[in-house]
Design a protein around this motif. Structure first.
Motif, mmCIF file in Angstrom:
data_model
loop_
_atom_site.group_PDB
_atom_site.id
_atom_site.type_symbol
_atom_site.label_atom_id
_atom_site.label_comp_id
_atom_site.label_asym_id
_atom_site.label_seq_id
_atom_site.Cartn_x
_atom_site.Cartn_y
_atom_site.Cartn_z
ATOM 1 N N GLU A 54 0.846 -1.190 0.000
ATOM 2 C CA GLU A 54 0.000 0.000 0.000
ATOM 3 C C GLU A 54 0.885 1.244 0.000
ATOM 4 O OE1 GLU A 54 -2.896 0.005 3.110
ATOM 5 O OE2 GLU A 54 -3.613 -1.997 2.617
ATOM 6 N N GLU A 55 0.346 2.331 -0.484
ATOM 7 C CA GLU A 55 1.070 3.600 -0.568
ATOM 8 C C GLU A 55 1.660 3.975 0.792
ATOM 9 O OE1 GLU A 55 2.708 6.343 -2.846
ATOM 10 O OE2 GLU A 55 1.131 5.079 -3.662
ATOM 11 N N ASN A 86 5.236 0.750 -6.000
ATOM 12 C CA ASN A 86 5.116 0.012 -4.744
ATOM 13 C C ASN A 86 5.215 -1.491 -4.940
ATOM 14 O OD1 ASN A 86 4.763 2.283 -3.108
ATOM 15 N ND2 ASN A 86 2.611 2.426 -3.654
#
Length: 90
Positions: A54-55, A86
């Protein structure tokens, strides 16, 4: 192998000093060239996975540089390499 009539339509000839087949022990490249396997088997087990985080997770865990190695007490070794964005390969 392809039938000869089909192979004649889809083949390409080239000249090179080296050929690299990085498709494993059961290499179709090596088999197609009629080359044997001169390596050896490893007692260790390996796996390969692409992981999308995830970011912000990479930065929060210290992986922002794109390469992270972990060595566990039992000798397990994990390597995380940023492929793009990512997405990491481990």
């Amino acid at each position: 192998p392809l039938p000869p009539a089909l192979a004649a339509l889809t083949s390409t000839s080239l000249s090179a000093r080296f050929a690299v087949g990085a498709d494993g022990k059961q290499s179709m490249v090596r088999e197609s060239l009629g080359l044997g396997y001169e390596g050896h088997e490893y007692a260790q087990s390996f796996f390969l996975a692409d992981v999308e985080l995830e970011e912000g997770v990479a930065e929060a865990t210290g992986w922002e540089r794109g390469l992270h190695a972990v060595i566990e007490a039992d000798g397990a070794f994990l390597l995380f390499i940023r492929l793009q964005g990512n997405v990491f390969r481990t």
